[in-house]
Scaffold this active site. Structure first.
Site, PDB file in Angstrom:
ATOM      1  N   LYS A 173      10.969   7.816   2.401  1.00 35.53           N
ATOM      2  CA  LYS A 173       9.885   8.691   2.835  1.00 35.53           C
ATOM      3  C   LYS A 173       9.339   8.201   4.176  1.00 35.53           C
ATOM      4  CE  LYS A 173       5.112   9.499   2.246  1.00 35.53           C
ATOM      5  NZ  LYS A 173       5.162  10.008   3.574  1.00 35.53           N
ATOM      6  N   THR A 228      -2.682  -2.171   4.497  1.00 35.86           N
ATOM      7  CA  THR A 228      -2.887  -3.123   3.401  1.00 35.86           C
ATOM      8  C   THR A 228      -3.409  -2.417   2.147  1.00 35.86           C
ATOM      9  OG1 THR A 228      -3.190  -4.961   4.912  1.00 35.86           O
ATOM     10  CG2 THR A 228      -4.204  -5.198   2.740  1.00 35.86           C
ATOM     11  N   THR A 230      -2.890   0.681   1.177  1.00 37.46           N
ATOM     12  CA  THR A 230      -1.782   1.411   0.525  1.00 37.46           C
ATOM     13  C   THR A 230      -0.871   0.420  -0.196  1.00 37.46           C
ATOM     14  OG1 THR A 230      -1.855   2.861   2.457  1.00 37.46           O
ATOM     15  CG2 THR A 230      -0.070   3.220   0.919  1.00 37.46           C
ATOM     16  N   GLU A 248       5.111  -4.907   3.944  1.00 38.17           N
ATOM     17  CA  GLU A 248       4.774  -5.296   5.324  1.00 38.17           C
ATOM     18  C   GLU A 248       3.502  -4.560   5.682  1.00 38.17           C
ATOM     19  OE1 GLU A 248       6.423  -7.579   6.795  1.00 38.17           O
ATOM     20  OE2 GLU A 248       8.094  -7.651   5.404  1.00 38.17           O
ATOM     21  N   CYS A 282       2.041  -3.201  14.883  1.00 35.76           N
ATOM     22  CA  CYS A 282       1.433  -4.173  13.967  1.00 35.76           C
ATOM     23  C   CYS A 282       1.429  -5.567  14.581  1.00 35.76           C
ATOM     24  CB  CYS A 282       2.181  -4.161  12.651  1.00 35.76           C
ATOM     25  SG  CYS A 282       3.943  -4.432  12.879  1.00 35.76           S
ATOM     26  N   GLU A 384      -8.697  -4.402  11.001  1.00 31.16           N
ATOM     27  CA  GLU A 384      -7.627  -3.879  11.841  1.00 31.16           C
ATOM     28  C   GLU A 384      -8.059  -2.567  12.490  1.00 31.16           C
ATOM     29  OE1 GLU A 384      -4.045  -2.271   9.977  1.00 31.16           O
ATOM     30  OE2 GLU A 384      -2.849  -3.367  11.444  1.00 31.16           O
TER      31      GLU A 384
HETATM   32  P1  NAD Z   1      -0.295   4.073   5.579  1.00 29.83           P
HETATM   33  O1  NAD Z   1      -0.393   2.959   4.602  1.00 29.83           O
HETATM   34  O2  NAD Z   1      -1.357   5.088   5.609  1.00 29.83           O
HETATM   35  O3  NAD Z   1       1.064   4.890   5.362  1.00 29.83           O
HETATM   36  C1  NAD Z   1       2.317   4.270   5.363  1.00 29.83           C
HETATM   37  C2  NAD Z   1       3.270   5.087   4.511  1.00 29.83           C
HETATM   38  O4  NAD Z   1       2.827   5.042   3.162  1.00 29.83           O
HETATM   39  C3  NAD Z   1       3.317   6.565   4.896  1.00 29.83           C
HETATM   40  O5  NAD Z   1       4.632   7.042   4.760  1.00 29.83           O
HETATM   41  C4  NAD Z   1       2.391   7.191   3.877  1.00 29.83           C
HETATM   42  O6  NAD Z   1       2.665   8.538   3.627  1.00 29.83           O
HETATM   43  C5  NAD Z   1       2.686   6.343   2.653  1.00 29.83           C
HETATM   44  N1  NAD Z   1       1.632   6.349   1.642  1.00 29.83           N
HETATM   45  C6  NAD Z   1       0.319   6.654   1.805  1.00 29.83           C
HETATM   46  N2  NAD Z   1      -0.328   6.579   0.619  1.00 29.83           N
HETATM   47  C7  NAD Z   1       0.590   6.198  -0.295  1.00 29.83           C
HETATM   48  C8  NAD Z   1       0.537   5.928  -1.686  1.00 29.83           C
HETATM   49  N3  NAD Z   1      -0.585   6.044  -2.377  1.00 29.83           N
HETATM   50  N4  NAD Z   1       1.662   5.537  -2.303  1.00 29.83           N
HETATM   51  C9  NAD Z   1       2.809   5.374  -1.619  1.00 29.83           C
HETATM   52  N5  NAD Z   1       2.934   5.644  -0.304  1.00 29.83           N
HETATM   53  C10 NAD Z   1       1.837   6.046   0.355  1.00 29.83           C
HETATM   54  O7  NAD Z   1      -0.088   3.377   6.990  1.00 29.83           O
HETATM   55  P2  NAD Z   1       0.018   4.099   8.401  1.00 29.83           P
HETATM   56  O8  NAD Z   1      -1.351   4.538   8.793  1.00 29.83           O
HETATM   57  O9  NAD Z   1       1.140   5.074   8.374  1.00 29.83           O
HETATM   58  O10 NAD Z   1       0.487   2.889   9.325  1.00 29.83           O
HETATM   59  C11 NAD Z   1      -0.386   2.005   9.943  1.00 29.83           C
HETATM   60  C12 NAD Z   1      -0.420   0.695   9.179  1.00 29.83           C
HETATM   61  O11 NAD Z   1       0.871   0.155   9.060  1.00 29.83           O
HETATM   62  C13 NAD Z   1      -1.246  -0.359   9.899  1.00 29.83           C
HETATM   63  O12 NAD Z   1      -2.046  -1.021   8.956  1.00 29.83           O
HETATM   64  C14 NAD Z   1      -0.184  -1.296  10.447  1.00 29.83           C
HETATM   65  O13 NAD Z   1      -0.605  -2.620  10.638  1.00 29.83           O
HETATM   66  C15 NAD Z   1       0.852  -1.226   9.383  1.00 29.83           C
HETATM   67  N6  NAD Z   1       2.141  -1.659   9.890  1.00 29.83           N
HETATM   68  C16 NAD Z   1       2.621  -2.871   9.478  1.00 29.83           C
HETATM   69  C17 NAD Z   1       3.836  -3.334   9.959  1.00 29.83           C
HETATM   70  C18 NAD Z   1       4.416  -4.649   9.502  1.00 29.83           C
HETATM   71  O14 NAD Z   1       5.573  -4.897   9.770  1.00 29.83           O
HETATM   72  N7  NAD Z   1       3.669  -5.498   8.832  1.00 29.83           N
HETATM   73  C19 NAD Z   1       4.562  -2.548  10.861  1.00 29.83           C
HETATM   74  C20 NAD Z   1       4.012  -1.335  11.275  1.00 29.83           C
HETATM   75  C21 NAD Z   1       2.811  -0.896  10.771  1.00 29.83           C
END
Ligand code: NAD
Length: 480
Positions: A173, A228, A230, A248, A282, A384
């Site tokens: 997804k 974090t 999620t 991650e 990130c 963040e």
């Molecule tokens: P998000 O957690 O909102 O969404 C990430 C993914 O999870 C999306 O595909 C979303 O649809 C899905 N999702 C949302 N709710 C869910 C649920 N209840 N169950 C399962 N899946 C669900 O994050 P975002 O806003 O898309 O991305 C930004 C975040 O990602 C920031 O916190 C950033 O630091 C982090 N990030 C971390 C890394 C790393 O390698 N550590 C890399 C890139 C981004």
């Protein structure tokens, strides 16, 4: 307007419920495509297709799987320019960045794991005259991959490539905020020779599709990158089923600058580590700590450079920053700038939304922002923000720098600038983060372990770590 369809059992199909979600173009703020609004029915169909495909995919052997992944890499590369433009349009990042970083890295992810699987080694443990043990690693079966919006195809393929290379079938997804390049890739899978059902891509909202992937009992492992909070939800749901999890998550990365560094190189790189991809990586450094004797010189030079950055049309090669990814995200970032002011911070540059002309007037642009005068414990320095906002602060001793750098719940990446080798080792060892860059940033070797400590995640991706995550290890002990 283009329809973004699911890939299920080799076919591009709308969601079972027949409903759609809007896909926005950040540069203009306008809707430009619609996304299949899938739910648990689409996930269930994908799992069934993946289960059916598993014997075929596994039966192709490493060589066969490697060839398919190499072909997919080649097809993406042949279409690199179109992919880069699509990524930029969907995400708001400058086209030149997508052309130079995002899409080449997606290609590299497939090539890397297509090769890695051919060179994988297994361990043997010999017990003198008693027995020989060897480690047998088998794919898990059906696995889930969930990815975020900031580096859409780059991070999507970073999960899918090792999962497939190891012999698993995948239900994946992409983020509903940036689904376009995953859809374009889906259109190439059959041509690459991938059997139907091997990779299934289900589009839609996190709480519907992501949650259905997490809850499905036949998906035995989940690799997730995102926020974090999620990650916590996924862990809560998956733990009672004992699913394997790789998480991650977010970060609040420190950049620690000592007075003995190479000033010019540090300055150039720190502008990038702060604002590349609008600060939405990130691994961007958002808390810049500078040894006091260098502080004023750094602050003045840094602010001058940041003021010179051009926020503009992502399609324009002269734009340093494009748009941030969405209206709600822009509001969130701006609210943190307001908070920083309330907390007593001084905005040295930026600090507001940028309104471009003409078609781009309603796009989601933010001026790169530098803030000083905040203590390490305030919310601006603890939470963040994930946008083009950094804080700068002086420090006096190594101990102080370490304590501030380590003083958040996160532990993803740190950047250290010093020419003192002993200090570099000392600090690198004590910094609480999964990655420490010394005198550089974003230098990536795909073989190295990638991931965070504390609330930045659980597990590691990259190289052998990813292949191990996507397999089950079994020790076979044979008596001699
Ligand atoms: P998000 O957690 O909102 O969404 C990430 C993914 O999870 C999306 O595909 C979303 O649809 C899905 N999702 C949302 N709710 C869910 C649920 N209840 N169950 C399962 N899946 C669900 O994050 P975002 O806003 O898309 O991305 C930004 C975040 O990602 C920031 O916190 C950033 O630091 C982090 N990030 C971390 C890394 C790393 O390698 N550590 C890399 C890139 C981004």
């Amino acid at each position: 307007m283009e329809d973004i369809l699911n890939l299920i059992n080799g076919a591009l199909v709308p969601a079972a419920g027949g409903t759609w979600i809007d896909d926005h173009e950040p540069a203009t703020g306008r809707v430009y495509a619609r996304i299949a609004d899938s739910d648990e029915r689409d996930v269930a169909a994908s799992v069934k297709a993946a289960q059916d495909a598993f014997p075929t995919w596994l039966g192709m052997g490493r060589e066969g799987r490697s060839q398919v992944l190499h072909r997919l890499a080649e097809l993406i590369e042949q279409d690199l320019e179109a992919f880069a433009r699509a990524e930029s349009r969907d995400n708001g990042k400058p086209v030149h960045l997508a052309r130079k970083v995002d899409i080449p890295r997606a290609v590299a992810n497939f090539r890397f794991f297509a090769s890695a699987i051919l060179h994988e080694q297994s361990e043997a443990h010999l017990m003198d005259d008693v027995a020989v043990n060897y480690t047998d690693r088998s794919p898990i079966g059906v696995v889930g991959c969930i990815s975020p919006w900031n580096l859409p195809l780059y991070l999507f393929t970073w999960k899918i490539a090792p999962a497939l290379a190891a012999g698993n079938c995948v239900v994946a997804k992409p983020s509903e905020v940036t689904p376009m390049t995953a859809y374009r890739m889906a259109q190439l899978c059959a041509k690459a020779g991938m059997p139907p059902g091997t990779l299934n891509i289900v589009h839609g909202l996190g709480p519907k599709v992501g949650a259905a992937i997490t809850e499905h009992p036949e998906i035995k492992a989940i690799s997730f990158t995102g926020g974090t909070r999620t990650g916590q939800q996924i862990a809560r749901t998956a733990a009672p089923m004992f699913k394997k999890l790789s998480l991650e998550l977010g970060g609040k990365n420190p950049v620690v600058i000592f007075a003995d560094c190479d000033f010019e190189e540090m300055l150039r790189t720190t502008v990038l580590s702060s604002f590349r991809n609008q600060g939405q990586i990130c691994l961007c450094g958002s808390r810049i700590l500078v040894e006091r004797p260098l502080y004023e010189r750094f602050r003045d030079a840094f602010v001058e450079r940041v003021k010179a950055l051009r926020v503009g049309d992502p399609a324009d090669p002269g734009s340093d920053l494009g748009a941030v990814v969405s209206g709600p995200h822009m509001e969130k970032v701006l609210s943190y700038i307001t908070l920083a002011r309330e907390e007593g911070g001084t905005v040295l540059c930026g600090g507001e939304r940028v309104r471009l002309a003409g078609d781009l007037a309603d796009g989601w642009y933010i001026a790169p922002t530098v803030i000083e005068g905040l203590g390490p414990a305030c919310r601006t320095n603890q939470e963040e923000i994930f946008g083009p906002v950094v804080t700068i602060a002086p420090f006096d001793t190594e101990e102080e720098a370490l304590s501030v750098a380590n003083g958040t719940p996160y532990g993803l990446a740190s950047v250290l600038w010093t020419n003192d080798l002993k200090r570099a080792h000392r600090m690198a060892h004590r910094l609480e983060s999964g990655i420490v860059w010394v005198n550089c940033w974003m230098v990536r070797d795909l073989r190295t372990p990638f991931g965070g400590m504390k609330q930045s995640g659980v597990g590691r991706e990259g190289g052998v770590e990813a292949l191990r995550f996507f397999t089950e290890a079994k020790n076979v002990c044979i008596k001699l």
